[in-house]
Write an enzyme that holds these catalytic residues in place. Sequence first.
Site, PDB file in Angstrom:
ATOM      1  CB  SER A   1      -8.162   1.020   5.673  1.00 17.30           C
ATOM      2  OG  SER A   1      -8.797   2.277   5.639  1.00 17.30           O
TER       3      SER A   1
ATOM      4  CE  LYS B   1      -3.977   1.994   2.474  1.00 14.81           C
ATOM      5  NZ  LYS B   1      -4.830   1.893   3.674  1.00 14.81           N
TER       6      LYS B   1
ATOM      7  CB  SER C   1      -8.085   3.657   2.513  1.00  9.95           C
ATOM      8  OG  SER C   1      -7.219   3.117   3.500  1.00  9.95           O
TER       9      SER C   1
END
Lengths: 497, 506
Positions: free
Chosen positions: A188, A89, A164
Amino acid sequence: MDSFHSYYPLPSRLSVSDLCDAIRRGSIKAEDYMASTLDRIRRVEEKVHAFITIVEESTLLERAREIDRRVRDGKGFLGALAGIPIAVKDLICTKGLRTTCGSRILEGYIPTYNATVIERLEEQGAIILGKTNMDEFAMGSSTEFSYFGPTRNPWDLSRVPGGSSGGSAAAVAALEAPMALGSDTGGSIRCPASFCSVVGLKPTYGLVSRFGLIAYANSLEQIGPMTRTVEDCALLFSHMVGRDPLDSTSVEPPKTVFFSKKDDAMDLVGLKVGIPKEFFGEGIQESVAKTVRKALEKLESLGAQCEETTIPSIQYALPAYYIIAMSEASSNLARYDGLRYGLRVPDRGYGWNTIFAENRRLGFGPEVKRRIILGTYALSAGYFDKYYLKAQKIRTILRMEFQRAFKRFDVLAGPSMPILPFKIGEKVGNPLEMYMCDVDTVPANLTGLPALSLPCGFRNGLPVGIQFMAQAFQEGLIFRVAYALEKSLDLREEPRL
Amino acid sequence: MAMAKAKKKERMTRVMRRDEEKGKDGEPEVIIGLEVHVQLTNLKTKLFCSCSTDYRGAEPNTHVCPICMGEPGTLPVVNEGAIEDAIMVALALGSSISRRTLFSRKNYFYPDMPKNFQISQYDKAGGVPFATGGSVSIGGGKKVRIRRIQIEEDPGRLVYEGTIDSSPYILVDYNRAGLPLIEIVTEPDMESPKEARMFLQNLRSILEHLGVFDESLQGAMRCDANISIKGGKRVEIKNISSFKDVERALSFEITRQKGLLSRGLRVGMETRHWDDLRRITVSLRVKEEEQDYRYFPEPDLVPITISEGLIAKVKACMPILPSERKRLFIDKYGIPPQTAEVLVGSKALADFFEECIKLKADPLPLANWLTGDLKALLNEMEIEIWESKVTPAHMAELVSLVKDGILSGKMAKEVLKEVVATGRMPRKIVEEKGLRAIASMESLKEIVERVFSENPEAVKDALRQEKAVHFLIGQVMKATKGSADPLMANEAVRRRLQEIASSVSA
Ligand SMILES: [Zn+2]
């Protein structure tokens, strides 16, 4: 089973554990696997858009060849994840590799150091494939709030992958990477894991070093593994944990966080599963509830005893979460002023305060600005007690209620997300509706407890995830329960891309 | 007896001073509170990272790392040395130490702060300061109370081209960013610029004695002063970097504010900047309300438990404090309390004193030289003792030259000036300048003999009346051109008179 293997010639769908063995034995070359991964990315990335940055092909192949040389020569350290590509990420700092946080303000930011978790995984031989898309500064549940454009759900390209960590989930689901790192501040990891039908774990707070994780809300978030199977999740996780002298909030993991399949994995006899009725409360889609209940029945068939329970203050968790997260964020994001790094407008003629304001005006997207403003407000004199302090009190009560529940139950279960993946653009204009998606995931962040989302079925071709929570440091138990259910559900679908 | 007298006198002057400063209704005319920031200069690394604190003279922005530059993703880790230092300071000031303390974030935008918040401590908004209470004595029996002590990080250094209000740009050097500081906040207990200076000086001496602070390092102690003058609002003065400047800045501010008030203008709440080059304060911002720093507990640092064991451990290693040292100087060397107070007002001076004693200097005259003439000379030059050319060897020699009668007090003052200016040894100066005093009784005797034979009438008178004795002493002094010690001359004259008297009666 046949169709499962027929699309792609190379083993991009092998589990990480099997792949590790194969590479170490030399039966699969790391280079070949890397080449097949790159090939897969070439085919599907345009549709999915899981990545913000992908490492140069030649670099990736050279790193894989280095692993193969070690295997061939029997010389040099071969880590437990030797040759396994990993998608990271884009808020986890990677030395020399652009790390944007999905934001324009860090569009060209190249960290000068590696996050501790990156150091650990690279030491084990993992190869960083690239940096995955995300909601700007992890603020969102759909990966639509990325400066670099949205990621699409591999199961239905018109829908969001969740967020996210949407890029990481989509990359794993689309077979662009066998494993990925996400971060979970209020769901997330678990939200996109659920939306993309992958396994995602939010570890007990403190187990994984946050050094190098670009902070959204420090007291809530953890870096966690995202994989296709529970076993892979446990494997990757076992190489991420450990006390880090660079993170004061990190702790040494007890044995209970680890899992290996040799445990009496399928036997759940006597396991007490609590089902907080709040997880099936207002706003849950019937199709999701049905799918999760079916999975719970499956769990009972394995010997577990499921019983409804209540954790009343879950109803206050969402507002408490958003107040704390936004308050911390308003302070964390103050450093992005353009003076030392990141976006910088031409200075000429302006005072520093105007330059700071201009950099931030241009650098941050609307959702980030919204949360900074709300957080600043909540911390302001006269409001602090009313919001921040009250939210902290709710946090304490919530912790106590969960502790009480764990006196009766080994694990708690419910849906990871109350809804199925929604259409891209559907909720962008309605922040409150977007925030509501996190209702089932935020309690784990407020309490610091571990929580895992496991794929548990499909509705109208869209994935549904079940969430398991346990006491702090009981990741091992969560893995055992999830592993048993995973085996028994035997979901073998894969997105058609 | 002498001590009691001195004490009484102290008390008397104090009463007088306060009367002058008080307004008509008995309220203080001026109220001053200080926030003192002290770099913990004994620590080798910064407060939250492992960068070196030895930044002075280094190229700008070379003592930095991702952590103290506030790069994304970095986290602070507390330097445990700072905790031990803070415990020591709290113990020395008599403050009560919080058993569980935590750090808070102070949020505001400024180019010298890499994160645009400062990791500090606070007593509100869920925060806990490191210690509260305690006091520092400022002489005359008066104490300034301490409100709180806290640990925090230093911001970077802003460099202006010229002055703050004319500089076209600001340069930022982050070498200093993240240096360990303790902040000591006082109650508004001071009533004059002089008291503020005394407070800072005595605090500095305590910190030096603890070994946590080195006064010779430029900018290691800085303070902000809050001053309210009757009839006006509170004004904050920032950027004061020495205890001499605190007196200057506050005096300037009192004059400025009184000027405004006397013309019927108002003094509103304001933050001003002390420009130490021009020696004036300039307005930074006018504010009607407290700035909102949006404090909240630092989530990246876990609360710190200060155990009794740790406090006991620190206590056991506490070095001698100025107050104890003052007592020692009084008891062991017979130094008067006020002189002892001046000596321990600076660790360097007290150390210097003891070094001289090691060189067998006579304590009492030595103390007088150090706190009198030498101090005055150094003040005139605006330098500290460690910056001067004077060493304990110089002073020990000077004191012994006087004691041995080689130098008179008056001559010694001249020699001291020369020593301070050149760093040459007193004996050498005496020899070269032919300053040699009427050293021994032997040489004085000759002169006495000559004076007696030149003034036979006066000698006769002197055998009967005191006045004539003084005349003879005066003549002897005149004959030596003032180079004799008056006491010695006195003794030589009286001894000779006694001899004459006894020979006459015999
Ligand atoms: Zn540093």
